[in-house]
Design a protein around this motif. Structure first.
Motif, PDB file in Angstrom:
ATOM      1  N   ASP A  70      59.170 -24.720  45.953  1.00  0.00           N
ATOM      2  CA  ASP A  70      59.560 -24.367  47.310  1.00  0.00           C
ATOM      3  C   ASP A  70      58.481 -23.581  48.042  1.00  0.00           C
ATOM      4  OD1 ASP A  70      60.108 -22.504  45.298  1.00  0.00           O
ATOM      5  OD2 ASP A  70      61.393 -21.334  46.638  1.00  0.00           O
ATOM      6  N   ASP A  71      57.492 -23.045  47.332  1.00  0.00           N
ATOM      7  CA  ASP A  71      56.354 -22.332  47.917  1.00  0.00           C
ATOM      8  C   ASP A  71      55.178 -22.447  46.948  1.00  0.00           C
ATOM      9  OD1 ASP A  71      54.694 -20.745  49.439  1.00  0.00           O
ATOM     10  OD2 ASP A  71      55.560 -18.846  48.739  1.00  0.00           O
ATOM     11  N   PRO A  72      54.533 -23.599  46.904  1.00  0.00           N
ATOM     12  CA  PRO A  72      53.535 -23.867  45.862  1.00  0.00           C
ATOM     13  C   PRO A  72      52.409 -22.836  45.825  1.00  0.00           C
ATOM     14  CG  PRO A  72      54.088 -25.871  47.058  1.00  0.00           C
ATOM     15  CD  PRO A  72      54.704 -24.730  47.825  1.00  0.00           C
ATOM     16  N   GLN A  73      52.161 -22.312  44.615  1.00  0.00           N
ATOM     17  CA  GLN A  73      51.101 -21.323  44.422  1.00  0.00           C
ATOM     18  C   GLN A  73      50.054 -21.799  43.413  1.00  0.00           C
ATOM     19  OE1 GLN A  73      50.821 -18.295  46.095  1.00  0.00           O
ATOM     20  NE2 GLN A  73      52.481 -19.139  47.344  1.00  0.00           N
ATOM     21  N   TYR A  74      50.511 -22.419  42.330  1.00  0.00           N
ATOM     22  CA  TYR A  74      49.584 -22.816  41.271  1.00  0.00           C
ATOM     23  C   TYR A  74      49.906 -24.215  40.754  1.00  0.00           C
ATOM     24  CZ  TYR A  74      48.310 -17.934  41.383  1.00  0.00           C
ATOM     25  OH  TYR A  74      47.894 -16.701  41.818  1.00  0.00           O
ATOM     26  N   THR A  75      48.833 -24.895  40.354  1.00  0.00           N
ATOM     27  CA  THR A  75      48.945 -26.193  39.687  1.00  0.00           C
ATOM     28  C   THR A  75      48.415 -26.033  38.274  1.00  0.00           C
ATOM     29  OG1 THR A  75      48.583 -27.377  41.766  1.00  0.00           O
ATOM     30  CG2 THR A  75      48.244 -28.612  39.728  1.00  0.00           C
ATOM     31  N   VAL A  76      49.178 -26.512  37.303  1.00  0.00           N
ATOM     32  CA  VAL A  76      48.785 -26.433  35.892  1.00  0.00           C
ATOM     33  C   VAL A  76      48.829 -27.829  35.298  1.00  0.00           C
ATOM     34  CG1 VAL A  76      49.383 -25.549  33.608  1.00  0.00           C
ATOM     35  CG2 VAL A  76      49.575 -24.053  35.609  1.00  0.00           C
ATOM     36  N   VAL A 114      44.194 -26.778  32.568  1.00  0.00           N
ATOM     37  CA  VAL A 114      43.559 -26.332  33.807  1.00  0.00           C
ATOM     38  C   VAL A 114      44.597 -25.624  34.655  1.00  0.00           C
ATOM     39  CG1 VAL A 114      42.305 -27.038  35.886  1.00  0.00           C
ATOM     40  CG2 VAL A 114      41.971 -28.309  33.751  1.00  0.00           C
ATOM     41  N   VAL A 115      44.208 -24.472  35.225  1.00  0.00           N
ATOM     42  CA  VAL A 115      45.075 -23.749  36.157  1.00  0.00           C
ATOM     43  C   VAL A 115      44.309 -23.601  37.462  1.00  0.00           C
ATOM     44  CG1 VAL A 115      46.375 -21.646  36.631  1.00  0.00           C
ATOM     45  CG2 VAL A 115      46.165 -22.483  34.263  1.00  0.00           C
ATOM     46  N   GLU A 116      44.849 -24.176  38.546  1.00  0.00           N
ATOM     47  CA  GLU A 116      44.186 -24.143  39.854  1.00  0.00           C
ATOM     48  C   GLU A 116      45.111 -23.498  40.884  1.00  0.00           C
ATOM     49  OE1 GLU A 116      42.446 -27.242  43.263  1.00  0.00           O
ATOM     50  OE2 GLU A 116      42.635 -27.883  41.168  1.00  0.00           O
ATOM     51  N   LYS A 117      44.523 -22.673  41.724  1.00  0.00           N
ATOM     52  CA  LYS A 117      45.293 -22.011  42.776  1.00  0.00           C
ATOM     53  C   LYS A 117      45.426 -22.937  43.976  1.00  0.00           C
ATOM     54  CE  LYS A 117      45.722 -17.681  45.335  1.00  0.00           C
ATOM     55  NZ  LYS A 117      45.145 -16.340  45.576  1.00  0.00           N
ATOM     56  N   VAL A 118      46.657 -23.161  44.391  1.00  0.00           N
ATOM     57  CA  VAL A 118      46.912 -24.037  45.534  1.00  0.00           C
ATOM     58  C   VAL A 118      46.415 -23.351  46.809  1.00  0.00           C
ATOM     59  CG1 VAL A 118      48.719 -25.136  46.935  1.00  0.00           C
ATOM     60  CG2 VAL A 118      48.898 -25.116  44.422  1.00  0.00           C
ATOM     61  N   GLY A 166      48.810 -31.896  51.677  1.00  0.00           N
ATOM     62  CA  GLY A 166      47.965 -33.057  51.941  1.00  0.00           C
ATOM     63  C   GLY A 166      46.515 -32.725  52.201  1.00  0.00           C
ATOM     64  N   LEU A 167      46.137 -31.445  52.144  1.00  0.00           N
ATOM     65  CA  LEU A 167      44.748 -31.031  52.332  1.00  0.00           C
ATOM     66  C   LEU A 167      44.070 -30.880  50.967  1.00  0.00           C
ATOM     67  CD1 LEU A 167      44.948 -28.342  55.169  1.00  0.00           C
ATOM     68  CD2 LEU A 167      43.907 -30.617  55.306  1.00  0.00           C
ATOM     69  N   ARG A 168      42.978 -31.589  50.777  1.00  0.00           N
ATOM     70  CA  ARG A 168      42.259 -31.530  49.506  1.00  0.00           C
ATOM     71  C   ARG A 168      41.178 -30.458  49.571  1.00  0.00           C
ATOM     72  NH1 ARG A 168      37.626 -34.609  47.663  1.00  0.00           N
ATOM     73  NH2 ARG A 168      37.431 -34.343  45.407  1.00  0.00           N
ATOM     74  N   MET A 169      41.287 -29.478  48.680  1.00  0.00           N
ATOM     75  CA  MET A 169      40.297 -28.411  48.567  1.00  0.00           C
ATOM     76  C   MET A 169      39.323 -28.747  47.438  1.00  0.00           C
ATOM     77  SD  MET A 169      41.520 -26.470  50.918  1.00  0.00           S
ATOM     78  CE  MET A 169      40.398 -25.079  50.709  1.00  0.00           C
ATOM     79  N   THR A 170      38.070 -28.449  47.640  1.00  0.00           N
ATOM     80  CA  THR A 170      37.083 -28.649  46.574  1.00  0.00           C
ATOM     81  C   THR A 170      37.310 -27.608  45.491  1.00  0.00           C
ATOM     82  OG1 THR A 170      35.437 -29.488  48.139  1.00  0.00           O
ATOM     83  CG2 THR A 170      34.627 -28.701  46.009  1.00  0.00           C
ATOM     84  N   PHE A 224      47.341 -33.214  42.327  1.00  0.00           N
ATOM     85  CA  PHE A 224      48.609 -32.495  42.485  1.00  0.00           C
ATOM     86  C   PHE A 224      48.431 -31.254  43.356  1.00  0.00           C
ATOM     87  CE2 PHE A 224      49.391 -35.364  39.149  1.00  0.00           C
ATOM     88  CZ  PHE A 224      50.753 -35.511  38.996  1.00  0.00           C
ATOM     89  N   ALA A 225      47.250 -30.609  43.248  1.00  0.00           N
ATOM     90  CA  ALA A 225      46.993 -29.450  44.107  1.00  0.00           C
ATOM     91  C   ALA A 225      46.909 -29.877  45.568  1.00  0.00           C
ATOM     92  CB  ALA A 225      45.694 -28.766  43.676  1.00  0.00           C
TER      93      ALA A 225
END
Length: 672
Positions: free
Chosen positions: A618-624, A348-352, A527-531, A520-521
């Motif tokens: 240092d600048d989160p963009q993606y979670t894999v 899974v690849v999710e955009k932070v 700390g904000l959870r996105m749907t 992790f995203a």
């Protein structure tokens, strides 16, 4: 004697009375008078002058003559009923009857004519019109499914169904201009039509003739005929015998890329899986119709009535997926499954910051163009299969401990190989070791079960449950995909003595791959959870995008707590079990996992090895995230899953143009 009769006659005529005679009464004297019914007097009475005369009543008895015996008087016979005289014919009466009957018939015909023409006329005319009308459904163009850049993943093309009228074909006769192989056609019926049609359909004439023989008015000869073939059939002029019905065929230009996510359609063009099913009402549109008058041969009447309702095409559905990233994720897990001998793999690849899913990959994804396999209807394992998160679930425990003030990043713990809780539950680490002096960051970096239990002992049972729930465990992700499981998170008051500690290191709770990734995203997003979402929106025929409304983000932990946990996860890659997840040029934060999973027997007899990470740290963009079921080469996520993470994350960062990290990693104290 003659003279006597004459004298008697004369006497009757002269005196009006008859001579006395002893003769028997005549039959006329015995017979009652027809007209009056009265009995006439005997002849002796008439001779003595007692007959009818002036002043004498008819029927008055005549006195007997003295000295002669009189015959006995017979009683009068009853009178016979009179028969009326026959009247002459009256033709005017017959004429009146004939005129009346004729008038009645005319009135009936006129009445029926008025009924038909005036009262029933419109209905009969409508019925006749309906018999001449042929209604044809005009299918709406099904909307396309595209990736985030508009690359088509699913589309529809025009096709035709060839239908024969076998009864009409039986009466077919060759026409001028019907030529087969340069020779005039001589055969009629099914053989003749087959010889004309077979070359166009690419079939043998005898085989086709067999299909054309029969009594059906609707015999399907061939499906999914391309427009070029349909035009060639139309040029044959067989409209009274063979018709071509417009239909549609769904094709998937990307083949296996996102196959189980996109889904497929059935023969009626209805969505049966994935996005095709979840957004069927948006993609399908509204069918139109065409009603036209036709003649006996099925040909359109040139001057006949023809009405049409235009179809409304379906809208396109634009996904958040990137076709290239999706392809890379599928290719990487396919290779990992082959090399590790795993049952299957998920990535899974999710955009932070947005929750957009760039890839939702299953190993062995089928090609939706091939509907012969049952696997095409299988939902994506990323949402349907659940498993214990294992050590990746320790991130929730660390966040709860920091947020609730139960521990700090440098809190000190003595961590043995085995640890027994106050209620007598014993836990152990994955490998044997002596007592280690670890900080909170060190417990996460070394992925220690016994150290995590010591941390969790300070957190109340209900608080442990609350944080698991806040991070999305036991809830649907919001993707809305068919076959999704909400996972398993039992209420805290139902936990037994072992479960209340097992949940601290990712056991006795089950999640799907997207739920685990979302944890992790959320940390990476401060700390904000996105749907999570896989659909960006819909586009109409003009190409304008109508974005899908996004849910409001939910605060799970503070920004400070999230940043601290992210920093701790970075130490896992830099100093702990996740070294194989490094991506050259980028700082990476993540966590390895090895957890129990359901086996073929339904029991927790399998292994799910995993790695979930974020970059740039240092600048989160993606979670894999990467998950491998039952790997044979190693059960540890840091060994089999972390390298796959590195491959997919490196490609994603480069594809999306994310610049390398500019700030160096600052180590956290992991021991004391």
């Amino acid at each position: 004697m003659t003279q006597g009769r004459s004298n008697q006659t004369a006497t009757r005529r002269a005196g009006g009375s008859r001579a006395t005679s002893t003769a028997r009464p005549t039959s006329a004297a015995r017979r009652p008078t027809r007209s009056s019914g009265r009995t006439r007097a005997p002849a002796t009475a008439r001779a003595s002058g007692t007959g009818r005369s002036a002043g004498t009543s008819r029927g008055t008895a005549t006195p007997a003559r003295p000295g002669r015996a009189q015959p006995p008087t017979r009683p009068p016979r009853p009178a016979r009923p009179g028969r009326p005289p026959r009247e002459p014919g009256r033709p005017e009466r017959r004429q009146r009857w004939l005129m009346a009957i004729t008038t009645l018939i005319v009135v009936l015909f006129v009445g029926r004519l008025v009924q038909v023409q005036v009262f029933e006329g419109p209905a009969l005319a409508q019925a006749a019109r309906d018999e001449r009308m042929r209604s044809t459904t005009v299918l709406a163009h099904r909307g396309d499914i595209t990736d985030a850049d508009g690359v088509v993943l699913a589309t529809s093309v025009d096709r035709y169904t060839i239908v024969a009228d076998q009864q009409a074909i039986a009466d077919f006769t060759p026409r001028d201009g019907d030529v087969v192989d340069g020779e005039p056609l001589t055969e009629g019926g099914a053989v003749g039509v087959a010889k004309l049609l077979a070359p166009v359909l690419g079939r043998s004439a005898p085989e086709l003739a067999a299909d054309l023989n029969g009594e059906s008015r609707y015999k399907v000869l061939q499906h999914d005929v391309v427009p070029e073939v349909q035009r060639a059939i139309a040029d044959l002029g067989l409209g009274a015998y063979v018709i071509t019905e417009p239909t549609s065929e769904r094709t998937y230009p990307a083949d296996t890329v996102a196959g189980n996510l996109v889904g497929y359609v059935n023969s009626s063009q209805e969505g049966m899986g994935g996005i095709e099913s979840a957004y069927d009402d948006v993609l399908a549109g509204t069918a139109g119709s065409r009603d036209c008058e036709v003649g006996l041969g099925g040909q359109l009447i040139p001057t006949g009535e023809c009405t049409a309702v235009d179809p409304v095409p379906g809208e396109d559905v634009r996904l958040t997926l990137s076709r290239d990233v999706q392809w890379k994720a599928q290719d990487s897990v396919d290779r990992a499954v082959r090399e590790s001998g795993s049952d299957y793999g998920i990535a899974v690849v999710e955009k932070v910051g947005t929750g957009e899913i760039l890839a939702l990959a299953d190993s062995g994804t089928v090609n939706p163009n091939n509907r012969e396999t049952d696997a095409v209807s299988r939902p994506s394992r990323a949402v349907s299969n659940v498993f214990d998160p294992g050590s990746t679930g320790k991130v929730v425990t660390m966040a709860a401990a920091l947020e609730g003030g139960y521990a700090k990043v440098d809190s000190q713990f003595e961590v043995p190989f085995m640890y027994t809780t106050e209620n007598g539950q014993t836990f152990r680490d994955s490998h044997e070791h002596g007592v280690e002096r670890l900080t909170l960051a060190g417990v996460l970096a070394e992925s220690s079960n016994t150290g995590t239990v010591q941390v969790g002992e300070k957190i109340p049972r209900q608080v442990r449950y609350d944080y698991l729930h806040k991070f999305g465990f036991g809830q649907y992700t919001g993707l809305g995909l068919p076959g999704e499981s909400a996972g398993i998170l039992h209420p805290a008051d139902s936990w037994d003595g072992r479960t209340e500690y097992a949940v601290l290191f990712g056991q006795s709770v089950s999640v799907n791959a997207v739920q685990a990734t979302s944890v992790f995203a959320t940390v990476a997003n401060g700390g904000l959870r996105m749907t999570p979402r896989v659909v960006a929106g819909t586009t109409d025929v003009s190409g304008d995008l109508a974005p899908l409304p996004a849910d409001e983000p939910q605060r799970v932990v503070s920004q400070e707590t999230a940043d601290t946990v992210l920093h701790m996860m970075e130490s896992v890659v830099e100093e702990g079990t996740g070294a194989a997840a490094e991506v050259p040029g980028y700082r990476v934060a993540g966590k390895t996992g090895t957890a129990e999973a359901a086996g073929a027997d339904g029991k927790l007899s399998g292994i799910m090895a995993s790695f979930i990470g974020v970059a740039p740290a240092d600048d989160p963009q993606y979670t894999v995230s990467v998950f491998l079921k039952n790997p044979r080469t190693s059960i540890y996520g840091g060994v089999v899953a972390a390298p796959v993470f590195s491959d997919i994350m490196g490609f994603t960062l480069e594809h999306e143009g994310v610049p390398p990290s500019s700030e160096p990693y600052v180590p956290l104290p992991t021991t004391w």
